[in-house]
Design an enzyme around this catalytic site. Sequence first.
Site, PDB file in Angstrom:
ATOM      1  N   HIS A 104       0.847  -1.205   0.000  1.00 52.14           N
ATOM      2  CA  HIS A 104       0.000   0.000   0.000  1.00 52.14           C
ATOM      3  C   HIS A 104       0.876   1.245   0.000  1.00 52.14           C
ATOM      4  O   HIS A 104       1.892   1.297   0.695  1.00 52.14           O
ATOM      5  CB  HIS A 104      -0.911   0.003   1.226  1.00 52.14           C
ATOM      6  CG  HIS A 104      -1.911   1.122   1.231  1.00 52.14           C
ATOM      7  ND1 HIS A 104      -3.036   1.112   0.430  1.00 52.14           N
ATOM      8  CD2 HIS A 104      -1.947   2.291   1.928  1.00 52.14           C
ATOM      9  CE1 HIS A 104      -3.726   2.220   0.639  1.00 52.14           C
ATOM     10  NE2 HIS A 104      -3.082   2.951   1.538  1.00 52.14           N
ATOM     11  N   GLU A 434     -39.925 -12.938 -11.226  1.00 46.45           N
ATOM     12  CA  GLU A 434     -39.759 -14.215 -10.517  1.00 46.45           C
ATOM     13  C   GLU A 434     -40.588 -14.286  -9.234  1.00 46.45           C
ATOM     14  O   GLU A 434     -40.850 -15.378  -8.730  1.00 46.45           O
ATOM     15  CB  GLU A 434     -38.283 -14.427 -10.174  1.00 46.45           C
ATOM     16  CG  GLU A 434     -37.411 -14.837 -11.341  1.00 46.45           C
ATOM     17  CD  GLU A 434     -37.188 -16.338 -11.391  1.00 46.45           C
ATOM     18  OE1 GLU A 434     -36.833 -16.825 -12.462  1.00 46.45           O
ATOM     19  OE2 GLU A 434     -37.380 -17.006 -10.362  1.00 46.45           O
ATOM     20  N   ARG A 619     -45.245 -16.991 -17.958  1.00 42.91           N
ATOM     21  CA  ARG A 619     -45.030 -15.772 -17.164  1.00 42.91           C
ATOM     22  C   ARG A 619     -45.437 -14.583 -18.046  1.00 42.91           C
ATOM     23  O   ARG A 619     -44.634 -14.051 -18.793  1.00 42.91           O
ATOM     24  CB  ARG A 619     -43.562 -15.680 -16.741  1.00 42.91           C
ATOM     25  CG  ARG A 619     -43.262 -14.573 -15.757  1.00 42.91           C
ATOM     26  CD  ARG A 619     -41.768 -14.502 -15.482  1.00 42.91           C
ATOM     27  NE  ARG A 619     -41.276 -15.639 -14.739  1.00 42.91           N
ATOM     28  CZ  ARG A 619     -40.005 -16.030 -14.707  1.00 42.91           C
ATOM     29  NH1 ARG A 619     -39.104 -15.378 -15.412  1.00 42.91           N
ATOM     30  NH2 ARG A 619     -39.626 -17.073 -13.991  1.00 42.91           N
TER      31      ARG A 619
END
Length: 660
Positions: A104, A434, A619
């Site tokens: 880092h 769904e 659906r």
Amino acid sequence: MKTVVFAYHDMGCLGIEALLAAGYEISAIFTHTDNPGEKAFYGSVARLAAERGIPVYAPDNVNHPLWVERIAQLSPEVIFSFYYRHLICDEILQLAPAGAFNLHGSLLPKYRGRAPLNWVLVNGETETGVTLHRMVKRADAGAIVAQLRVAIAPDDIAITLHHKLCHAARQLLEQTLPAIKHGNILEIAQRENEATCFGRRTPDDSFLEWHKPASVLHNMVRAVADPWPGAFSYVGNQKFTVWSSRVHPHASKAQPGSVISVAPLLIACGDGALEIVTGQAGDGITMQGSQLAQTLGLVQGSRLNSQPACTARRRTRVLILGVNGFIGNHLTERLLREDHYEVYGLDIGSDAISRFLNHPHFHFVEGDISIHSEWIEYHVKKCDVVLPLVAIATPIEYTRNPLRVFELDFEENLRIIRYCVKYRKRIIFPSTSEVYGMCSDKYFDEDHSNLIVGPVNKPRWIYSVSKQLLDRVIWAYGEKEGLQFTLFRPFNWMGPRLDNLNAARIGSSRAITQLILNLVEGSPIKLIDGGKQKRCFTDIRDGIEALYRIIENAGNRCDGEIINIGNPENEASIEELGEMLLASFEKHPLRHHFPPFAGFRVVESSSYYGKGYQDVEHRKPSIRNAHHCLDWEPKIDMQETIDETLDFFLRTVDLTDKPS
């Protein structure tokens, strides 16, 4: 010592070289594809890996279970990360018995997070450094293994400090890697009370606010000097960039932003004055300050401003989480087409939104919603409308990774919903078709149809139930605490950029993308349980227009509503979809580049999705609410959608290796 490396940028290159010099055996390197909107002044990890004969990968999401599994198969003894830009999940970190270590660019625990190189200069620090630390689930928070301090000189700019940090990193790794290899390291826990954390910087963060002290503005110039995008200001509506500057302790009663002189170009600040040594007007060339003044038409007493002079009314700020996804990137395009939206986006990748990255009203941060909670809370508070579009929405994952589906789709989104309640922000939430499950109604109605799912031992329903419960929670917050909300339920939206062919290769895509991959590769089209299941397919353009009208919310008609967005006229079975797609493929001008059609193959759902799968036979949406609330109806025929989707994906395929 078998090693897996995650690396990018110059630090990534030098980290790899240091590992090889220390005798580590690198099994694989993970990196990033370069961002075309970013000036690449740094070394290429991918090129270095190729030259060294090391396998190299650049996945969009290295934390996907399939990549976790592939990394596990490499059996790494140790993992290193050198400036890799994505957080690495704990499942990967735990694969290495000796641990995982990250390099880092600051003296931790100071300056955790993004862009520490730039932030230390912005804040006028006189010292920074590099830290090698053990990686833990929380970013930059693990125990420190080694540190080297680096002095910041008054004349350092971002690139010179970058070179200093690279030099220090080489020294640090040369000293430390042998000790890690032999298990002979001393680790020191970070002091959390001293920790500071900073976020990603964007070019828009570097405007010069003339009411601030000259020293502060000079530090901003240093922090983003070339090859970074540069600090900027305006003369009227003309933008200019300041590449180098000097501080003058000029005692003047002039208003901040006033031109004190043009030779040298000296600008009054809140305290002192800033000399613009070099700069650039618009997209022109770099020039000295006095010439810049002449180019911009400045005279003594002219006024500079931090924003364009004719700034329009404040734009509506829209926060899109999952902005790189199918809906997110198309919605961003629609919003930016107008002149009254500012879009803020978060996602773990940026391939689909690369075309927006330089747009002045699009602000993107690459990150994971499960990690960037502070950034998300801040931007929920800052923005006007919130769309949390992040979800796992591919059926194979419901049975393959049900707990991950629950954690992401339910738990992470619940936190965002509560932020919207806390800050009283409008939320537009993506429910799903769904949720209706195995409803037997001819048309699925938002207000009256029952939501019917299968037994607990069928994990495919975990997505449906997670979404349904969030719908109910949002509704309750609206009723009890006044949350302003709209729920929308997409019905099989499709179009360009729906998933990608690589996702289809691992089974993690929606139907049409999987079928296109089969045609491209010359493999049989698999019809799950015969492909007789019927769906109503909706063009993405129709869907996005409806969603745009929800955001517009004319007359507040969408408040508290649930709205199906689908095309009842485009009903077809998966088998019929495959046949229509095949016909379009055979007529496509690129058809001769691909193998012969390999036929259809019927497979059982359990062999494809796993034993916990159940399918839905039909659906079809009622779009009564969409008519009433949005004055909307779908217009695009399914064949047109298929043709355009197929064309998009075929043109993404590298044809150099295809037979002609």
